[in-house]
Design a protein around this motif. Structure first.
Motif, PDB file in Angstrom:
ATOM      1  N   GLU A   1       0.820  -1.222   0.000  1.00 50.20           N
ATOM      2  CA  GLU A   1       0.000   0.000   0.000  1.00 50.20           C
ATOM      3  C   GLU A   1       0.851   1.268   0.000  1.00 50.20           C
ATOM      4  O   GLU A   1       0.379   2.347  -0.369  1.00 50.20           O
ATOM      5  CB  GLU A   1      -0.977   0.011   1.186  1.00 50.20           C
ATOM      6  CG  GLU A   1      -0.350   0.143   2.565  1.00 50.20           C
ATOM      7  CD  GLU A   1       0.029  -1.199   3.192  1.00 50.20           C
ATOM      8  OE1 GLU A   1       0.292  -1.219   4.405  1.00 50.20           O
ATOM      9  OE2 GLU A   1       0.059  -2.218   2.444  1.00 50.20           O
TER      10      GLU A   1
ATOM     11  N   LEU B   1      -0.528   4.784  -5.726  1.00 53.80           N
ATOM     12  CA  LEU B   1      -1.076   6.127  -5.570  1.00 53.80           C
ATOM     13  C   LEU B   1      -2.183   6.122  -4.520  1.00 53.80           C
ATOM     14  O   LEU B   1      -2.860   5.105  -4.310  1.00 53.80           O
ATOM     15  CB  LEU B   1      -1.633   6.623  -6.909  1.00 53.80           C
ATOM     16  CG  LEU B   1      -0.608   6.835  -8.031  1.00 53.80           C
ATOM     17  CD1 LEU B   1      -1.315   7.164  -9.342  1.00 53.80           C
ATOM     18  CD2 LEU B   1       0.380   7.930  -7.670  1.00 53.80           C
ATOM     19  N   GLU B   2      -2.364   7.267  -3.872  1.00 52.78           N
ATOM     20  CA  GLU B   2      -3.337   7.372  -2.779  1.00 52.78           C
ATOM     21  C   GLU B   2      -4.716   6.858  -3.173  1.00 52.78           C
ATOM     22  O   GLU B   2      -5.375   6.142  -2.404  1.00 52.78           O
ATOM     23  CB  GLU B   2      -3.433   8.839  -2.339  1.00 52.78           C
ATOM     24  CG  GLU B   2      -4.185   9.056  -1.025  1.00 52.78           C
ATOM     25  CD  GLU B   2      -3.485   8.432   0.172  1.00 52.78           C
ATOM     26  OE1 GLU B   2      -4.209   7.895   1.038  1.00 52.78           O
ATOM     27  OE2 GLU B   2      -2.235   8.459   0.229  1.00 52.78           O
ATOM     28  N   GLU B   3      -5.159   7.174  -4.398  1.00 54.46           N
ATOM     29  CA  GLU B   3      -6.508   6.779  -4.821  1.00 54.46           C
ATOM     30  C   GLU B   3      -6.653   5.274  -5.069  1.00 54.46           C
ATOM     31  O   GLU B   3      -7.762   4.764  -5.237  1.00 54.46           O
ATOM     32  CB  GLU B   3      -6.937   7.547  -6.077  1.00 54.46           C
ATOM     33  CG  GLU B   3      -6.048   7.371  -7.285  1.00 54.46           C
ATOM     34  CD  GLU B   3      -5.033   8.493  -7.449  1.00 54.46           C
ATOM     35  OE1 GLU B   3      -4.801   8.906  -8.594  1.00 54.46           O
ATOM     36  OE2 GLU B   3      -4.466   8.951  -6.431  1.00 54.46           O
ATOM     37  N   TYR B   4      -5.525   4.552  -5.070  1.00 55.45           N
ATOM     38  CA  TYR B   4      -5.580   3.098  -5.295  1.00 55.45           C
ATOM     39  C   TYR B   4      -5.208   2.288  -4.052  1.00 55.45           C
ATOM     40  O   TYR B   4      -5.079   1.062  -4.134  1.00 55.45           O
ATOM     41  CB  TYR B   4      -4.659   2.701  -6.448  1.00 55.45           C
ATOM     42  CG  TYR B   4      -5.127   3.196  -7.794  1.00 55.45           C
ATOM     43  CD1 TYR B   4      -6.228   2.621  -8.428  1.00 55.45           C
ATOM     44  CD2 TYR B   4      -4.478   4.251  -8.431  1.00 55.45           C
ATOM     45  CE1 TYR B   4      -6.663   3.078  -9.662  1.00 55.45           C
ATOM     46  CE2 TYR B   4      -4.907   4.714  -9.671  1.00 55.45           C
ATOM     47  CZ  TYR B   4      -5.997   4.119 -10.277  1.00 55.45           C
ATOM     48  OH  TYR B   4      -6.423   4.580 -11.496  1.00 55.45           O
ATOM     49  N   LYS B   5      -5.038   2.943  -2.915  1.00 53.42           N
ATOM     50  CA  LYS B   5      -4.585   2.224  -1.708  1.00 53.42           C
ATOM     51  C   LYS B   5      -5.500   1.059  -1.348  1.00 53.42           C
ATOM     52  O   LYS B   5      -5.032  -0.008  -0.954  1.00 53.42           O
ATOM     53  CB  LYS B   5      -4.458   3.184  -0.523  1.00 53.42           C
ATOM     54  CG  LYS B   5      -3.178   3.997  -0.544  1.00 53.42           C
ATOM     55  CD  LYS B   5      -2.827   4.522   0.821  1.00 53.42           C
ATOM     56  CE  LYS B   5      -1.611   5.443   0.780  1.00 53.42           C
ATOM     57  NZ  LYS B   5      -0.405   4.783   0.299  1.00 53.42           N
ATOM     58  N   ASP B   6      -6.805   1.253  -1.489  1.00 53.20           N
ATOM     59  CA  ASP B   6      -7.742   0.175  -1.161  1.00 53.20           C
ATOM     60  C   ASP B   6      -7.615  -1.010  -2.110  1.00 53.20           C
ATOM     61  O   ASP B   6      -8.093  -2.103  -1.814  1.00 53.20           O
ATOM     62  CB  ASP B   6      -9.191   0.690  -1.171  1.00 53.20           C
ATOM     63  CG  ASP B   6      -9.492   1.581   0.022  1.00 53.20           C
ATOM     64  OD1 ASP B   6      -8.717   1.524   1.009  1.00 53.20           O
ATOM     65  OD2 ASP B   6     -10.482   2.333  -0.026  1.00 53.20           O
ATOM     66  N   ARG B   7      -7.000  -0.783  -3.260  1.00 47.93           N
ATOM     67  CA  ARG B   7      -6.824  -1.852  -4.259  1.00 47.93           C
ATOM     68  C   ARG B   7      -5.377  -2.362  -4.308  1.00 47.93           C
ATOM     69  O   ARG B   7      -5.017  -3.106  -5.215  1.00 47.93           O
ATOM     70  CB  ARG B   7      -7.244  -1.354  -5.639  1.00 47.93           C
ATOM     71  CG  ARG B   7      -8.725  -1.004  -5.763  1.00 47.93           C
ATOM     72  CD  ARG B   7      -9.059  -0.576  -7.186  1.00 47.93           C
ATOM     73  NE  ARG B   7      -8.654  -1.596  -8.141  1.00 47.93           N
ATOM     74  CZ  ARG B   7      -8.509  -1.372  -9.450  1.00 47.93           C
ATOM     75  NH1 ARG B   7      -8.721  -0.149  -9.942  1.00 47.93           N
ATOM     76  NH2 ARG B   7      -8.151  -2.345 -10.266  1.00 47.93           N
TER      77      ARG B   7
END
Length: 213
Positions: free
Chosen positions: A35, A39-45
């Protein structure tokens, strides 16, 4: 679901569940927080079974592909590794757990900064990130025990074979812009090179003087 749990699940299902068996490689994946390298917007993925965009037309590779390439390198504790294509720094971070030092070359300045920041957050100190054209290798610290190219190339630039030690491995996705074959080259005595083929794969194209035109 915590990142720690997702990480364990990734190792169990995506790596062990396929054909990654090297315990040292599996342990490295358990100990490097993926993680921190997205990128921040992909942390959950971060632990998805797929590559993810990191900007500038580049990606962080699918965890399985990172693991497979790392396993093929067969890294030893005293090895010096050259990586061509730093990206977010994740491949270098994994490899750093298995060898003495990683020199990694990235042609995109913004990704050099991104990778350095990510590696610092992960507390990794045995990786040197260098801005440059990795398609011609990195003479400064050659020869290398192992070399990994993390971008697609039509053929391995001769400079990289020259910078590889006798007995060393070079792992690369080789082919055209759309599909490649994961290969491992072994440098034998008197400059003889032999190759082994593994599996189909898809990587972004290698940039630079010896990259795709």
């Amino acid at each position: 679901m915590s990142f720690e749990f997702k990480r364990m699940l990734m190792v169990k299902e995506q790596l062990q569940g396929r054909d990654v068996k090297d315990k040292r490689v599996l342990d490295a994946f358990l100990n490097v927080p993926r993680e921190l390298f997205v990128l921040e917007e992909y942390k959950d993925r971060a632990y998805d079974d797929s590559p993810l965009p990191i900007g500038y037309g580049q990606t962080i590779s699918q965890p399985y592909m990172v693991a497979k390439m790392t396993e093929l390198l067969d890294l030893n504790e005293d090895d010096i590794l050259l990586e061509i294509g730093t990206g977010s720094g994740y491949q270098a971070a994994i490899a750093s757990r298995l060898c003495k030092h990683v020199y990694t070359v990235e042609i995109i300045p913004e990704l050099v900064d991104f990778a350095k920041s990510n590696l610092k957050k992960a507390g990794i100190k045995n990786v040197t990130v260098i801005l440059g054209d990795g398609s011609v290798g990195l003479k400064d610290y050659a020869p290398y025990d192992k070399i990994i190219i993390t971008a697609a190339t039509e053929s391995v630039p001769e400079e990289l074979f020259e910078q590889l030690k006798v007995g060393g491995y070079l792992v690369v996705p080789e082919g055209d812009r759309f599909t490649q074959w994961l290969k491992r080259y072994i440098k034998l005595e008197e400059g003889k090179i032999v190759s082994e083929d593994y599996s189909a794969c898809v990587f972004v194209p290698l940039r630079g003087k010896k990259g795709f035109k």
